[in-house]
Design a protein around this motif. Structure first.
Motif, PDB file in Angstrom:
ATOM      1  N   ARG A  48      42.582  46.979  37.577  1.00 33.93           N
ATOM      2  CA  ARG A  48      43.146  46.675  36.253  1.00 33.93           C
ATOM      3  C   ARG A  48      42.133  45.904  35.426  1.00 33.93           C
ATOM      4  N   SER A  49      42.071  46.221  34.138  1.00 33.98           N
ATOM      5  CA  SER A  49      41.179  45.504  33.238  1.00 33.98           C
ATOM      6  C   SER A  49      41.603  44.048  33.119  1.00 33.98           C
ATOM      7  N   LEU A  50      40.614  43.168  33.073  1.00 34.88           N
ATOM      8  CA  LEU A  50      40.892  41.741  32.900  1.00 34.88           C
ATOM      9  C   LEU A  50      40.852  41.331  31.431  1.00 34.88           C
ATOM     10  N   ARG A  51      40.670  42.266  30.529  1.00 32.53           N
ATOM     11  CA  ARG A  51      40.606  41.923  29.113  1.00 32.53           C
ATOM     12  C   ARG A  51      41.901  41.249  28.663  1.00 32.53           C
ATOM     13  N   GLY A  52      41.774  40.003  28.215  1.00 27.40           N
ATOM     14  CA  GLY A  52      42.933  39.269  27.716  1.00 27.40           C
ATOM     15  C   GLY A  52      43.898  38.792  28.779  1.00 27.40           C
ATOM     16  N   LEU A  53      43.591  39.013  30.048  1.00 20.52           N
ATOM     17  CA  LEU A  53      44.504  38.624  31.125  1.00 20.52           C
ATOM     18  C   LEU A  53      44.102  37.260  31.668  1.00 20.52           C
ATOM     19  N   GLU A  54      45.021  36.299  31.612  1.00 18.79           N
ATOM     20  CA  GLU A  54      44.776  34.952  32.127  1.00 18.79           C
ATOM     21  C   GLU A  54      45.557  34.783  33.423  1.00 18.79           C
ATOM     22  N   LEU A  55      44.827  34.503  34.501  1.00 17.26           N
ATOM     23  CA  LEU A  55      45.444  34.370  35.821  1.00 17.26           C
ATOM     24  C   LEU A  55      45.090  33.026  36.436  1.00 17.26           C
ATOM     25  N   ASP A  56      46.056  32.402  37.058  1.00 15.09           N
ATOM     26  CA  ASP A  56      45.848  31.336  38.030  1.00 15.09           C
ATOM     27  C   ASP A  56      47.015  31.460  38.996  1.00 15.09           C
ATOM     28  N   ASP A  57      46.981  32.521  39.796  1.00  7.16           N
ATOM     29  CA  ASP A  57      48.134  32.977  40.555  1.00  7.16           C
ATOM     30  C   ASP A  57      47.803  33.107  42.036  1.00  7.16           C
ATOM     31  N   ALA A  58      48.831  32.896  42.847  1.00  4.93           N
ATOM     32  CA  ALA A  58      48.701  33.034  44.293  1.00  4.93           C
ATOM     33  C   ALA A  58      49.396  34.311  44.750  1.00  4.93           C
ATOM     34  N   TYR A  59      48.793  34.957  45.749  1.00  3.56           N
ATOM     35  CA  TYR A  59      49.310  36.203  46.301  1.00  3.56           C
ATOM     36  C   TYR A  59      49.347  36.110  47.820  1.00  3.56           C
ATOM     37  N   VAL A  60      50.263  36.861  48.421  1.00  2.00           N
ATOM     38  CA  VAL A  60      50.280  37.039  49.868  1.00  2.00           C
ATOM     39  C   VAL A  60      49.227  38.088  50.213  1.00  2.00           C
ATOM     40  N   ILE A  61      48.353  37.783  51.163  1.00  2.00           N
ATOM     41  CA  ILE A  61      47.302  38.726  51.538  1.00  2.00           C
ATOM     42  C   ILE A  61      47.918  39.936  52.246  1.00  2.00           C
ATOM     43  N   ALA A  62      47.500  41.117  51.827  1.00  2.00           N
ATOM     44  CA  ALA A  62      48.008  42.347  52.425  1.00  2.00           C
ATOM     45  C   ALA A  62      47.489  42.491  53.852  1.00  2.00           C
ATOM     46  N   GLY A  63      48.211  43.246  54.652  1.00  2.00           N
ATOM     47  CA  GLY A  63      47.752  43.560  55.990  1.00  2.00           C
ATOM     48  C   GLY A  63      46.675  44.631  55.950  1.00  2.00           C
ATOM     49  N   GLY A  64      46.272  45.089  57.111  1.00  2.00           N
ATOM     50  CA  GLY A  64      45.260  46.130  57.174  1.00  2.00           C
ATOM     51  C   GLY A  64      43.877  45.567  57.434  1.00  2.00           C
ATOM     52  N   ASP A  65      42.899  46.455  57.354  1.00  2.00           N
ATOM     53  CA  ASP A  65      41.523  46.114  57.700  1.00  2.00           C
ATOM     54  C   ASP A  65      40.820  45.465  56.518  1.00  2.00           C
TER      55      ASP A  65
END
Length: 326
Positions: free
Chosen positions: A225-242
């Motif tokens: 996803r484009s970061l143009r104009g997107l302000e993030l300071d967010d936490a995520y659960v790490i996905a499984g897999g390799d």
């Protein structure tokens, strides 16, 4: 040199000008090389000051004579992220940490960012540093930390081993704070992808309110996803897999990535809005963490180190070339 006073008496000697002998805020520098890959790790904070492959930065570098501008490259122990009010209950007692994020009334990013680590080993492509954490009122647990940076021709692997030297169980979390570089492009020209299995809704102090498997559309980066104009300071659960990761792709198709290898459960993703102007939106903070914010109070994903126990976490930084076109 001295001068004579107006009454003919000897005056205080005039000191000769002297140059500043203040030590570098980053301390000794430990360069690593492997083929076209070059990195520098610092004595203070055991921080990653720079990492590039050829002429392309993988992380946003900072100068030897400047403090890390926004926790760039830091090791975050014995907790990553934040502890609300710096206060938590452990073993039947209330503990109070210094409020190192006073505007939000939080204790942030652990206790070792401004400490000189001991050099244990330095080779051309590898460095290992150690730190024995001194107990204090807010965190009375003696922990031994060993961090290792191993450079290859196309990646940098970072591992941290922490051992509880004390006689009591210790609450513990770890994290790192690399800033992925967009290369010669502005961040708004890049796309990001986050390998996530959930999202953490936070309050205005960036403390967790709830964790949900549903990721709101406004912060969903599971596809590029484009970061143009997107302000993030967010936490995520790490996905499984390799080797799940955070990936920043510039307009040339080159991708800087951080990948979790062992021991991590959460990401923090920050676009750098509101940090010192010279670095604002200059990269993407892509932080692997063993637990999320406020884990000392919530207990979520908190590691409890029994006496003599050790914990290991590992991640890697790499640079991926553009996909070949058929």
């Amino acid at each position: 040199m001295s001068t004579t006073g107006r009454d003919g008496s000897a005056a205080v000697p005039t000191p000769a000008p002297r140059r500043s002998t203040s030590p570098s805020p980053t301390g000794a520098q430990y360069p690593l090389t492997a083929g076209e890959a070059v990195a520098v790790v610092t004595e203070v904070g055991a921080a990653l000051r720079s990492f590039r492959i050829g002429e392309r930065d993988v992380v946003v570098p900072f100068g030897e004579d400047e403090r890390p501008p926004a926790v760039h490259g830091a090791v975050l122990v014995p907790w990553p992220n934040r502890v609300g009010d710096g206060r938590y209950e452990w073993d039947g007692r209330t503990r109070q940490l210094d409020l190192s994020e006073p505007d939000r009334h939080n204790a942030i990013h652990g206790l070792v960012r401004h400490t000189r680590w001991q050099l244990l080993r330095h080779e051309v492509d590898e460095v290992e540093l150690g730190l024995d954490l001194v107990p204090r009122d807010g965190y009375p647990h003696p922990l031994r930390h060993r961090v290792r940076y191993a450079l290859g021709a196309d990646r940098l692997t970072v591992s941290l081993v922490t051992e509880n030297l004390g006689d009591n169980d210790a609450p513990y979390g770890a994290g790192f704070h690399p800033w992925l570089s967009p290369g010669r492009h502005p961040l708004d020209a890049c796309k990001a992808r986050v390998d996530a299995a959930g999202w953490v809704r936070a309050d205005d102090r960036l403390l967790p309110v709830e964790t949900t498997a549903e990721i709101p559309a406004g912060v969903d980066l599971r596809t590029p996803r484009s970061l143009r104009g997107l302000e993030l300071d967010d936490a995520y659960v790490i996905a499984g897999g390799d080797r799940p990761g955070i990936h920043l792709t510039d307009p040339d198709g080159v991708t800087a990535s951080v990948r979790a290898l062992e021991g991590f459960t959460r990401w923090q993703v920050f676009t750098g809005d509101g940090i010192p102007a010279a670095y604002e939106r200059s990269g993407l903070a892509a932080e692997p963490m063993t637990c999320g914010a406020d884990a000392f109070r919530t207990g979520d994903e908190l590691v409890v180190l029994a006496p003599g126990d050790a914990h290991t976490c590992r991640f890697e930084l790499t640079l991926l070339p553009p996909p070949e076109r058929g």
